[in-house]
Design a protein around this motif. Sequence first.
Motif, PDB file in Angstrom:
ATOM      1  N   ASN A  78       0.805  -1.225   0.000  1.00 40.74           N
ATOM      2  CA  ASN A  78       0.000   0.000   0.000  1.00 40.74           C
ATOM      3  C   ASN A  78       0.837   1.274   0.000  1.00 40.74           C
ATOM      4  O   ASN A  78       0.289   2.368   0.079  1.00 40.74           O
ATOM      5  CB  ASN A  78      -0.921   0.015   1.225  1.00 40.74           C
ATOM      6  CG  ASN A  78      -2.073  -0.937   1.085  1.00 40.74           C
ATOM      7  OD1 ASN A  78      -3.025  -0.673   0.378  1.00 40.74           O
ATOM      8  ND2 ASN A  78      -1.999  -2.075   1.769  1.00 40.74           N
ATOM      9  N   CYS A 121      -5.324   3.072   2.071  1.00 36.57           N
ATOM     10  CA  CYS A 121      -5.201   1.842   1.290  1.00 36.57           C
ATOM     11  C   CYS A 121      -6.167   1.785   0.110  1.00 36.57           C
ATOM     12  O   CYS A 121      -7.231   2.392   0.120  1.00 36.57           O
ATOM     13  CB  CYS A 121      -5.426   0.633   2.184  1.00 36.57           C
ATOM     14  SG  CYS A 121      -4.322   0.593   3.604  1.00 36.57           S
ATOM     15  N   MET A 126      -4.117  -3.610  -3.693  1.00 33.23           N
ATOM     16  CA  MET A 126      -3.662  -4.740  -2.880  1.00 33.23           C
ATOM     17  C   MET A 126      -3.928  -6.059  -3.573  1.00 33.23           C
ATOM     18  O   MET A 126      -3.147  -7.008  -3.453  1.00 33.23           O
ATOM     19  CB  MET A 126      -4.354  -4.716  -1.515  1.00 33.23           C
ATOM     20  CG  MET A 126      -3.686  -3.830  -0.490  1.00 33.23           C
ATOM     21  SD  MET A 126      -4.435  -4.019   1.147  1.00 33.23           S
ATOM     22  CE  MET A 126      -5.918  -3.052   0.920  1.00 33.23           C
TER      23      MET A 126
END
Length: 256
Positions: A78, A121, A126
């Motif tokens: 992140n 994030c 991710m």
Amino acid sequence: MKTSFVLFCLGGITLYKLRRQPQNPKSEKIDGVIFGETGVNFAYQLGIIKYMQQTFHLDDYKFCGISGGCNCAFILSNKIDVDHFFDQFVIQIFNCQNQNKYTTMFDICKITIYKLYKSICDLQHMNDKLYVSMTKVFPVWHNNTVYQFSDYNDLFNSIKTSQYIPFLFGAPYNIYHNQMHIDGYLSSFFHYKPTSENWVTIKIWDFRFYYYLTSIIHFGYLFDEDYHRTCYTTGYKDAKQKHDYFLRLGFKTYSP
């Protein structure tokens, strides 16, 4: 709980003796970085990645976490500043105010991590970068590497499961996707790779074996803020002294 500690300590030392091999120079391009188990000394590994963030190109890599190594994989996938994570997560959670809250620790962590997740994030990012290793215990004991998380709860539960030491945190296992799982360390002993790509592994024993040896023995320091600060500072210093170790693995430094 004491039995779990003893088994983890003995197992860790045995696996160290079995697995330890000299790191040879890498000629291939690195595709991903695996961060290994840490026990209570996760802040030491955070210090290592602080040096990595400052010194090496990391943007093009995938990251995989095993047990306590999930923290580093989460941070780097992140692009979170590790100092920020240490101050806003580690120090906020692992202090004397939460002393001995082992069975509720993950509930406390989830709230704090969610604040980071919402402000920094990117779940889609991710899903292209982060892998989490855990151990499935039934019906057959084997490694289960997960990625492509459906939402924040799925992500957090995977990280929790990868770090779930049986009985220490309450139950003998954690449920992930309706299946019984425990700490990923217990199924990633030998030559573990989450994919067939070229992965390198960062293990704390390659920097200072003391922090690997005491990773479970020192669990009594889990809620000691000063202990984590010392680990964090020491990890950074040790990584800086081992600059050539990263070069041998194939990491590229920022241009002067």
